[in-house]
Design an enzyme around this catalytic site. Structure first.
Site, PDB file in Angstrom:
ATOM      1  N   LYS A 108      22.319 -62.256 -25.454  1.00 68.94           N
ATOM      2  CA  LYS A 108      21.884 -61.875 -26.810  1.00 68.94           C
ATOM      3  C   LYS A 108      22.365 -62.912 -27.804  1.00 68.94           C
ATOM      4  O   LYS A 108      23.539 -63.274 -27.829  1.00 68.94           O
ATOM      5  CB  LYS A 108      22.439 -60.504 -27.198  1.00 68.94           C
TER       6      LYS A 108
ATOM      7  N   ASP B  75      18.442 -61.215 -31.578  1.00 70.99           N
ATOM      8  CA  ASP B  75      18.827 -60.025 -32.339  1.00 70.99           C
ATOM      9  C   ASP B  75      18.957 -60.349 -33.828  1.00 70.99           C
ATOM     10  O   ASP B  75      20.058 -60.513 -34.349  1.00 70.99           O
ATOM     11  CB  ASP B  75      20.150 -59.500 -31.768  1.00 70.99           C
TER      12      ASP B  75
ATOM     13  N   LYS C 111      17.122 -58.487 -36.282  1.00 74.58           N
ATOM     14  CA  LYS C 111      16.930 -57.244 -37.055  1.00 74.58           C
ATOM     15  C   LYS C 111      16.059 -57.459 -38.300  1.00 74.58           C
ATOM     16  O   LYS C 111      16.468 -57.175 -39.430  1.00 74.58           O
ATOM     17  CB  LYS C 111      18.272 -56.642 -37.456  1.00 74.58           C
TER      18      LYS C 111
ATOM     19  N   ASP D 255      11.866 -56.206 -43.825  1.00 71.40           N
ATOM     20  CA  ASP D 255      11.286 -56.725 -45.062  1.00 71.40           C
ATOM     21  C   ASP D 255       9.955 -56.030 -45.312  1.00 71.40           C
ATOM     22  O   ASP D 255       9.591 -55.100 -44.580  1.00 71.40           O
ATOM     23  CB  ASP D 255      11.106 -58.248 -44.953  1.00 71.40           C
TER      24      ASP D 255
ATOM     25  N   THR E 127      25.702 -48.966 -34.194  1.00 75.54           N
ATOM     26  CA  THR E 127      26.757 -48.203 -33.508  1.00 75.54           C
ATOM     27  C   THR E 127      28.081 -48.237 -34.262  1.00 75.54           C
ATOM     28  O   THR E 127      29.027 -47.536 -33.891  1.00 75.54           O
ATOM     29  CB  THR E 127      26.972 -48.725 -32.068  1.00 75.54           C
TER      30      THR E 127
ATOM     31  N   ARG F 188      32.221 -58.875 -26.536  1.00 74.69           N
ATOM     32  CA  ARG F 188      33.606 -59.346 -26.515  1.00 74.69           C
ATOM     33  C   ARG F 188      34.412 -58.876 -25.316  1.00 74.69           C
ATOM     34  O   ARG F 188      35.336 -59.566 -24.883  1.00 74.69           O
ATOM     35  CB  ARG F 188      34.300 -58.907 -27.814  1.00 74.69           C
TER      36      ARG F 188
END
Length: 234
Positions: A28, A55, A57, A60, A118, A210
């Site tokens: 990603k 990614d 997002k 608009d 999340t 991570r």
């Protein structure tokens, strides 16, 4: 499983990928890396044989979303996303732009809608975003809007996957961040599960960052997650 490359330079990416070479298949690329390295980072990763979830997002007005997706389609990413909060018309326009920008004979990239991040708690959603009800209610509502717009699925917490599948159907894709192997730091996430729990809940794609990329031994951590998931399936 999709490994989130939460870095800002190509050199960091090279260092991250080296111990994971031959293990991971999907990565990603988020805003930090995309804004720092530009479209070249997608080309670099594709040349290494990796699938890419870009990614960004998009959120608009419909016409801008259409144009953005038309441009993103040319990069060769395998998955892209929009914010479902932009509404059905915006998501339809984004899908149309993605279809228009995809080269003839090539498959359109998977297009998914982000429901509720999340990191968003019930308190934040109710008091700051000013959306009433439960997080689960809003997530399912956004999922159904996403399906109505003709998208392939949504980004959501693994905890919400069963209700999304029940409402939108088993074939409706769920891409789930907020995955933390047992014992790892939850960071800024609030609605999280382990990889094994996410699979049991029905997640189609697990996004893990991570916990793998910041580990002392990323390869060993990857292998332990794969082993735990496979053992849980037996």
């Amino acid at each position: 499983m999709i490994v989130a490359l939460d870095f800002s330079t190509l050199e960091e990416i090279k260092q991250c990928l080296e111990p994971l070479e031959g293990r991971i298949r999907y990565v990603k690329v988020g805003m930090e890396l995309s804004y720092a390295e530009g479209p070249a980072i997608v080309h670099y990763l594709k040349e290494r044989g990796l699938k890419v979830f870009l990614d960004l997002k998009v959120h608009d007005i419909p016409n801008t979303a259409r144009g953005a997706m038309k441009s993103l389609a040319r990069l060769g990413a395998d998955m892209v996303n929009v914010h479902a909060a932009g509404g059905v018309a915006m998501m339809e326009a984004a899908r149309e732009g993605l279809e228009q920008g995809t080269a003839a004979g090539s498959p359109r990239p998977i297009l998914i809608g982000v429901t509720m991040l999340t990191s968003t708690s019930l308190k934040t959603m109710n008091e700051q975003i000013a959306l009433p009800g439960t997080v689960e209610d809003v997530v399912v509502h956004y999922a159904m809007m996403t399906k109505q717009a003709g998208l392939d699925g949504v980004v959501a917490s693994p905890l919400e996957v069963p209700m999304i599948k029940k409402a939108a159907g088993e074939s409706f894709l769920t891409v789930t961040p907020g995955i933390r192997p047992l014992g790892s730091d939850k960071g800024d996430q609030t609605r999280i599960t382990t990889p094994e729990q996410a699979i049991r809940l029905g997640s189609d794609y697990l996004v893990i960052g991570r916990a793998i990329t910041a580990a002392k031994d990323p390869a060993a951590t990857w292998e332990s997650i794969v082993s735990a998931v496979e053992a849980d399936r037996l």
